[in-house]
Design a protein around this motif. Structure first.
Motif, PDB file in Angstrom:
ATOM      1  N   HIS A 174      84.699 139.248 -57.619  1.00  0.00           N
ATOM      2  CA  HIS A 174      86.105 138.895 -57.810  1.00  0.00           C
ATOM      3  C   HIS A 174      87.063 139.957 -57.265  1.00  0.00           C
ATOM      4  N   PRO A 175      86.868 141.253 -57.564  1.00  0.00           N
ATOM      5  CA  PRO A 175      87.733 142.271 -56.957  1.00  0.00           C
ATOM      6  C   PRO A 175      87.622 142.297 -55.436  1.00  0.00           C
ATOM      7  N   PHE A 176      86.426 142.022 -54.920  1.00  0.00           N
ATOM      8  CA  PHE A 176      86.240 141.964 -53.469  1.00  0.00           C
ATOM      9  C   PHE A 176      87.094 140.855 -52.867  1.00  0.00           C
ATOM     10  N   ILE A 177      87.087 139.693 -53.481  1.00  0.00           N
ATOM     11  CA  ILE A 177      87.874 138.568 -52.984  1.00  0.00           C
ATOM     12  C   ILE A 177      89.363 138.881 -53.066  1.00  0.00           C
ATOM     13  N   SER A 227      82.584 132.647 -56.988  1.00  0.00           N
ATOM     14  CA  SER A 227      82.770 133.635 -58.045  1.00  0.00           C
ATOM     15  C   SER A 227      82.771 133.007 -59.435  1.00  0.00           C
ATOM     16  N   LYS A 228      82.827 131.676 -59.496  1.00  0.00           N
ATOM     17  CA  LYS A 228      82.721 130.992 -60.783  1.00  0.00           C
ATOM     18  C   LYS A 228      81.277 131.010 -61.295  1.00  0.00           C
ATOM     19  N   ALA A 229      80.337 131.229 -60.389  1.00  0.00           N
ATOM     20  CA  ALA A 229      78.916 131.209 -60.767  1.00  0.00           C
ATOM     21  C   ALA A 229      78.216 132.542 -60.565  1.00  0.00           C
ATOM     22  N   PHE A 230      78.795 133.417 -59.722  1.00  0.00           N
ATOM     23  CA  PHE A 230      78.156 134.692 -59.413  1.00  0.00           C
ATOM     24  C   PHE A 230      79.109 135.848 -59.697  1.00  0.00           C
ATOM     25  N   ASN A 243      88.046 131.487 -49.417  1.00  0.00           N
ATOM     26  CA  ASN A 243      88.228 130.462 -50.450  1.00  0.00           C
ATOM     27  C   ASN A 243      86.884 129.973 -50.992  1.00  0.00           C
ATOM     28  N   LYS A 244      85.884 129.871 -50.115  1.00  0.00           N
ATOM     29  CA  LYS A 244      84.559 129.431 -50.567  1.00  0.00           C
ATOM     30  C   LYS A 244      83.892 130.494 -51.432  1.00  0.00           C
ATOM     31  N   LEU A 245      84.142 131.769 -51.108  1.00  0.00           N
ATOM     32  CA  LEU A 245      83.608 132.835 -51.953  1.00  0.00           C
ATOM     33  C   LEU A 245      84.324 132.861 -53.299  1.00  0.00           C
ATOM     34  N   PHE A 284      92.401 131.119 -34.737  1.00  0.00           N
ATOM     35  CA  PHE A 284      90.980 130.784 -34.935  1.00  0.00           C
ATOM     36  C   PHE A 284      90.381 131.668 -36.018  1.00  0.00           C
ATOM     37  N   ALA A 285      90.722 132.962 -35.964  1.00  0.00           N
ATOM     38  CA  ALA A 285      90.174 133.915 -36.932  1.00  0.00           C
ATOM     39  C   ALA A 285      90.782 133.704 -38.311  1.00  0.00           C
ATOM     40  N   GLU A 286      92.068 133.396 -38.352  1.00  0.00           N
ATOM     41  CA  GLU A 286      92.737 133.174 -39.636  1.00  0.00           C
ATOM     42  C   GLU A 286      92.141 131.979 -40.364  1.00  0.00           C
ATOM     43  N   ILE A 287      91.964 130.865 -39.649  1.00  0.00           N
ATOM     44  CA  ILE A 287      91.419 129.648 -40.256  1.00  0.00           C
ATOM     45  C   ILE A 287      89.998 129.887 -40.763  1.00  0.00           C
ATOM     46  N   GLU A 288      89.180 130.506 -39.927  1.00  0.00           N
ATOM     47  CA  GLU A 288      87.794 130.802 -40.293  1.00  0.00           C
ATOM     48  C   GLU A 288      87.748 131.735 -41.500  1.00  0.00           C
ATOM     49  N   TYR A 289      88.546 132.777 -41.446  1.00  0.00           N
ATOM     50  CA  TYR A 289      88.526 133.789 -42.496  1.00  0.00           C
ATOM     51  C   TYR A 289      89.001 133.227 -43.833  1.00  0.00           C
TER      52      TYR A 289
END
Length: 218
Positions: free
Chosen positions: A47-50, A85-88, A79-81, A69-74
């Protein structure tokens, strides 16, 4: 390591950084993250990493269409991480989960998403390093060199070609400073802060993969 339940509730939100510019926000966030690794044997918490990574997306936005391209990918991977974080609870927890399930390199896996976020952090770090290498270095030159160094080895030829074309739309040095709401002297200071603070984080992530005999050529 067994899968860990995240200790944060769904009502938790990222604390707003009490700093004045995008650069100072990201520098402060990564300094706090780097401090959490100093003299600690504990795994880096997800969570702190995100939270720290969430500030970097604004820097990509300041670079305009050339780095869209980098902004969208990043942003997508961060957001997926955040969902993960709800499970890990830790970064090592999500990698160990994928190791057990044989999904480390699988598209959409948590480990792959983390790897892409790590590349984004390194891309900004390399861009800052090139930008500060000379007062004459333009954002276009710095970004082109950073992309060739960090991301190009993992992209196909059509992607590299498209990125090269997009570099022509990057802002001038003066325009970038305006977008960053900063001036030359403070930009140099804040960029150096991020370069120094992000280095140990990037190295830590690489070590997580290598300690599990996972090659980094992807």
């Amino acid at each position: 390591m067994m899968e860990e339940e995240c200790c944060f509730s769904s009502s938790d939100s990222f604390k707003e950084a009490e700093v004045g510019t995008p650069l100072s926000a990201v520098a402060e966030a990564f300094e706090e993250l780097a401090k959490s690794l100093e003299g600690s044997s504990e795994d880096l918490r997800l969570h702190p990493f995100i939270f720290a990574c969430s500030h970097v997306s604004e820097l990509f936005g300041c670079l305009g269409l050339g780095f869209k391209f980098a902004e969208i990918e990043y942003v997508s991977k961060v957001n997926k991480l955040l969902q993960a974080s709800k499970a890990f609870y830790t970064l090592s927890g999500i990698i160990d989960h994928d190791v057990r399930n044989g999904t480390v390199r699988k598209s959409g896996s948590h480990s792959r998403n983390l790897r892409r976020v790590r590349l984004g952090l390194d891309l900004i770090k390399a861009l800052f390093e090139h930008f500060l290498s000379s007062k004459e270095c333009s954002p276009k030159e710095a970004a082109s060199n950073a992309y060739a160094q960090v991301c190009a080895p993992y992209h196909t030829w059509p992607v590299r070609k498209a990125v090269a074309a997009g570099m022509c739309t990057l802002p001038t040095r003066e325009q970038l400073l305006l977008k960053l709401k900063d001036i030359d002297q403070s930009v140099e200071r804040e960029m150096k802060r991020y370069i120094i603070a992000s280095g140990p984080i990037i190295e830590y992530i690489d070590n997580l993969y290598m300690s599990r005999d996972i090659c980094l050529d992807w």
